[in-house]
Structure formats: structure tokens, C-alpha cells
Design a protein around this motif. Structure first.
Motif, short mmCIF file in Angstrom:
data_model
loop_
_atom_site.label_atom_id
_atom_site.label_comp_id
_atom_site.label_asym_id
_atom_site.label_seq_id
_atom_site.Cartn_x
_atom_site.Cartn_y
_atom_site.Cartn_z
N LEU A 49 0.07 -3.16 -3.95
CA LEU A 49 -1.35 -3.50 -4.05
C LEU A 49 -2.05 -2.62 -5.07
O LEU A 49 -3.28 -2.60 -5.16
N GLY A 50 -1.27 -1.86 -5.82
CA GLY A 50 -1.82 -0.94 -6.81
C GLY A 50 -2.05 0.42 -6.17
O GLY A 50 -2.05 0.56 -4.94
N HIS A 51 -2.24 1.41 -7.03
CA HIS A 51 -2.44 2.77 -6.54
C HIS A 51 -3.81 2.90 -5.86
O HIS A 51 -4.81 2.39 -6.37
N CYS A 52 -3.81 3.58 -4.74
CA CYS A 52 -5.05 3.87 -4.01
C CYS A 52 -5.92 2.63 -3.79
O CYS A 52 -7.13 2.64 -4.05
N ALA A 55 -8.85 -0.62 0.40
CA ALA A 55 -8.73 -0.98 1.83
C ALA A 55 -7.60 -0.20 2.50
O ALA A 55 -7.70 0.17 3.68
N VAL A 56 -6.51 0.06 1.75
CA VAL A 56 -5.40 0.83 2.32
C VAL A 56 -5.85 2.27 2.53
O VAL A 56 -5.64 2.87 3.59
N THR A 57 -6.50 2.83 1.51
CA THR A 57 -6.98 4.22 1.60
C THR A 57 -7.95 4.37 2.78
O THR A 57 -7.85 5.32 3.57
N GLU A 58 -8.82 3.39 2.91
CA GLU A 58 -9.82 3.45 3.99
C GLU A 58 -9.12 3.39 5.36
O GLU A 58 -9.43 4.15 6.28
N ALA A 59 -8.11 2.50 5.48
CA ALA A 59 -7.41 2.34 6.76
C ALA A 59 -6.64 3.62 7.11
O ALA A 59 -6.65 4.06 8.26
N ILE A 60 -6.00 4.22 6.09
CA ILE A 60 -5.25 5.47 6.33
C ILE A 60 -6.22 6.56 6.78
O ILE A 60 -5.98 7.26 7.77
N ALA A 61 -7.35 6.69 6.07
CA ALA A 61 -8.31 7.76 6.39
C ALA A 61 -8.88 7.56 7.79
O ALA A 61 -8.98 8.50 8.57
N THR A 294 -3.39 -8.47 3.22
CA THR A 294 -3.76 -8.76 1.82
C THR A 294 -2.75 -9.72 1.20
O THR A 294 -3.13 -10.70 0.53
N LEU A 295 -1.46 -9.46 1.42
CA LEU A 295 -0.43 -10.33 0.83
C LEU A 295 -0.54 -11.76 1.34
O LEU A 295 -0.24 -12.71 0.62
N THR A 296 -0.97 -11.91 2.60
CA THR A 296 -1.04 -13.27 3.18
C THR A 296 -2.43 -13.88 3.02
O THR A 296 -2.67 -14.98 3.52
#
Ligand SMILES: Cc1ncc(COP(=O)(O)O)c(C=O)c1O
Length: 390
Positions: A49-52, A55-61, A294-296
């Protein structure tokens, strides 16, 4: 202490490029000198999904501030949600979570042995693998890997692994027998140089497994999670495997692996038979949940196919223009490769100097696995950079 001096504290197991990367965003990363790179390696097919990705960063945090780890002695919500998303979107009913690709292959190998022992007796344990394959760096996974170079110096190998030439149906039929517990296949070999396995070979493997009661297992560690243009690579083949192994892009860079299987197969792993302390950790699952959603999401995989076609066409026109240099272009979706006729050992370093990150296999296969969010402009920039170095 300078970064140069600190480097001597790390085990010297990688031939690293002489750069230190400090930041990433989308398809770009930056080094400690501020130089920008267009990244078509994506952490070796990981940061899909690309670096940082925000939405991934937010979910991890968010998850890191809620619950980081409790072990698999208890249920956790992110793990249940990811298991549901993976089973809802695949043939599988159950997921075993782990932390890496090699660990997911290990899990599948143990599952194959248990399944075979319990159904057909203890002398049934052979796993048929393919020459040129790559399945990881643990002892069992280097034994499964069909490239002797990864085994050298680590012998004796664990027993029970056989290798047949890539796409050789005759050899596969000869190798299979009463002791075959599983056939393990990368639907498109990644490290082996981006080599798709033929439909005929897969159909034969499926037929053999059905006849013997063995498991057809797909290593989708590199080519799963949207890389080929469908969520799973098996969806573009004429067969449905019994087991698939995932890792790499599943967490977009946060470590997580998974083994997926139908209930009647996974039921052979009962409580206490297999485990992983960190497997399916809440933070890695929080990342994986965003990745799968995101992928789906509507249109995402269509765009992967479109960008894959754009990249492939661009590479093919380079092959047409430079037939003396380029032997072949091959790939599926956004895993594409150019095989050069002669070794080009300096190519990856030259592209790095010019601000482009790529992967080079066997000194002559240029492998491109950009983030799946790559744009046509970025693909065109990479194609120009490659052409300038042919
Ligand atoms: C197809 C395949 N399987 C397994 C692995 C091993 O994964 P990991 O490095 O996460 O252990 C890799 C890594 O490149 C891979 O490409």
C-alpha cells in the motif's frame, strides 16, 4: 558514533547497498542525506500500500495505545477480525497466524505431516517442491527451497523433501507416490526469477493430491495479497489449493504471516500441536485488517491489473527495442521481470545511484515489485531509467 561505525555491530549476512534509508511515503523513500528514491522493491514485495500508508499507520498507532500483546492464551479482537476477512475472501475456513514467510511455510509443512500421519500413517511425509523455488531460511524451508546455494554449509538437510524441475509434469508424476504428503508450489516463483507455473502442471498436481490424499500447498508469501492483480494468486489458476501461506504484504511492513486451510485440513493441528508467541499479535493484525480492507475495496485490484499491464507493455517494448540485450519479459500483475541475456551485476547499483530501487536475481533478472499504488507516471520514470542503463 557515526552510522558507518555502528554498521559493524550488525551480523554480516546481507550484501547491503551503501545507503541508510530514514523515511518513506507512498512509492518513495529518502536516505539520511535527503536523497529521494523511487521504490520498485517495496521492501521485497512487502509495502504494497506504499510506505507509511496513513490508514495503516493510524491503525498501528491506535492499537499500540490500546493493547500490544497478550499471547494466544487469550482471544483478541484484531486477530479475529483478520481471520474473518481472510476466510471470507478465500477458500479457507481457518487461519494459523505467525510472524514471517518462513514461519508460515514451516507451519504448512508441519500441517502436511500431521494431516498425512493421521490419515495415512507415519511413513507418509514427503513434500514435493520445485527446482528454482524459494521458501525461506529456516532449516526446513531451505530444505524445501529448490536452489542448492541456500543449503550449502548447512547440511544435513531435514529429510522428506524432493525437487522436480519447474513445470515438468513427467517428473512430478514420477516423484509422487504413497509417501507424498504434499506438493508445495509458488504459483509464480519470485526469488527464482518471476517464473509462473503452468496451468497444466497445477492441474496435474491437483489431480495427484486428490488421488493420494495429499495436500496441494501454495506459497503465496510473495505473490499473494493483491500482487498479481487478484487478492490471492491461486484465483488466476485453474485449481484451488488446500493450503496457502501468506506473509510479506499482509502487514504492509508490520511482521505477520498466516497459514490458511479448510476446516477438514486445519483440524489436524489441535491445541498444543503448533504455536507462535507473537503470531497474530494485535498490532500486526490491526495493520493487516487495513491492508485486506484496502485491497478488497472497489476498484483497487482493477487498478493493480491496469498498472501491471502498463508495466509489462513498457518492458515488452524495451525487449522489442533491445533484442540483443533482453531475453524475455515475464510476470503477472505487479510482479514483472526482465531477463537479460548476459549478467548485469552492476544494474541495481547504477539505478540506485540514479534514485531508483529495484531487485536483481541471479545477476541477470531485474525484478520489479512496486507498491500496488504505483502510478503510470512512476512506471514510466522507471522504464526510462532502465532504458538509460541498457
Ligand atoms: C515465496 C517466498 N516464500 C517464503 C519466503 C520467506 O519469507 P520470510 O523472509 O518472511 O521468512 C519468501 C521471502 O522472500 C518468499 O519469497
Amino acid at each position: 558514533m557515526t552510522i558507518q561505525l555502528l554498521r559493524s555491530s550488525v551480523a554480516n549476512t546481507y550484501s547491503r547497498f551503501p545507503v541508510t534509508l530514514v523515511r518513506g511515503e507512498g512509492c518513495k523513500v529518502w536516505d539520511d542525506k535527503g536523497k529521494e528514491y523511487l521504490d520498485f522493491a517495496a521492501g521485497i514485495a512487502v509495502c504494497s500500500l506504499g510506505h507509511c500508508h496513513p490508514a495503516v499507520t493510524e491503525a498501528i498507532a491506535r492499537q499500540a495505545g490500546t493493547l500490544v500483546h497478550v499471547s494466544n492464551l487469550y482471544w483478541t479482537v484484531p486477530q479475529l477480525e483478520v481471520a474473518h476477512l481472510l476466510t471470507e475472501n478465500s477458500f479457507a475456513d481457518r487461519v494459523f497466524f505467525c510472524n514471517s514467510g518462513a514461519e508460515s511455510i514451516e507451519g504448512a509443512l508441519k500441517l502436511a505431516r500431521k494431516h498425512c500421519h493421521e490419515n495415512r500413517g507415519p511413513d507418509c511425509y514427503d513434500v514435493i517442491c520445485l527446482e528454482g523455488s524459494f521458501h525461506g531460511r529456516t532449516l526446513a524451508t531451505i530444505a524445501a527451497t529448490g536452489q542448492p546455494i541456500f543449503q550449502q554449509g548447512f547440511e544435513p538437510m531435514p529429510s522428506g523433501f524432493m525437487h522436480v524441475p519447474h513445470n515438468s509434469i513427467t517428473a512430478l508424476k514420477l516423484a509422487a507416490g504413497r509417501r507424498t504428503a504434499a506438493i508445495l508450489i509458488e504459483p509464480v516463483q519470485g526469488e527464482g526469477g518471476v517464473r509462473p507455473v503452468s496451468d497444466e502442471f497445477l492441474l496435474t498436481a491437483r489431480e495427484i493430491c486428490d488421488r493420494l490424499g495429499a495436500l496441494l500447498m501454495f506459497d503465496e508469501v510473495q505473490v499473494g495479497m493483491g500482487r498479481t492483480g487478484t487478492l490471492f494468486a491461486y484465483e488466476q489458476t485453474p485449481v484451488i489449493p488446500d493450503v496457502i501461506c501468506l506473509a510479506k504484504a499482509l502487514g504492509n511492513g508490520f511482521p505477520i504471516g498466516a497459514v490458511l486451510a479448510k476446516e477438514k485440513v486445519m483440524s489436524h493441528l489441535s491445541p498444543g500441536s503448533h504455536a507462535s508467541t507473537f503470531g497474530g499479535n494485535p498490532v500486526s493484525c490491526a495493520a493487516a485488517k487495513v491492508v485486506i480492507e484496502t485491497l478488497t475495496s472497489p476498484g483497487f485490484l482493477d487498478s493493480v491489473k491496469e498498472m501491471g499491464t502498463h508495466l509489462k507493455k513498457g518492458l515488452e517494448s524495451l525487449a522489442d527495442k533491445y533484442p540483443k540485450a533482453i531475453l524475455e519479459v515475464r510476470g503477472r500483475g505487479l510482479i514483472q521481470a526482465i531477463e537479460f541475456r548476459e549478467p548485469v551485476p552492476e544494474l541495481a547499483s547504477k539505478l540506485l545511484e540514479e534514485g531508483f530501487l529495484v531487485l536483481l536475481n541471479q545477476k541477470k533478472i531485474l525484478r520489479l515489485v512496486p507498491p500496488l499504488i504505483v502510478t503510470k507516471t512512476e512506471i514510466d520514470a522507471m522504464l526510462t531509467a532502465i532504458e538509460n542503463n541498457i
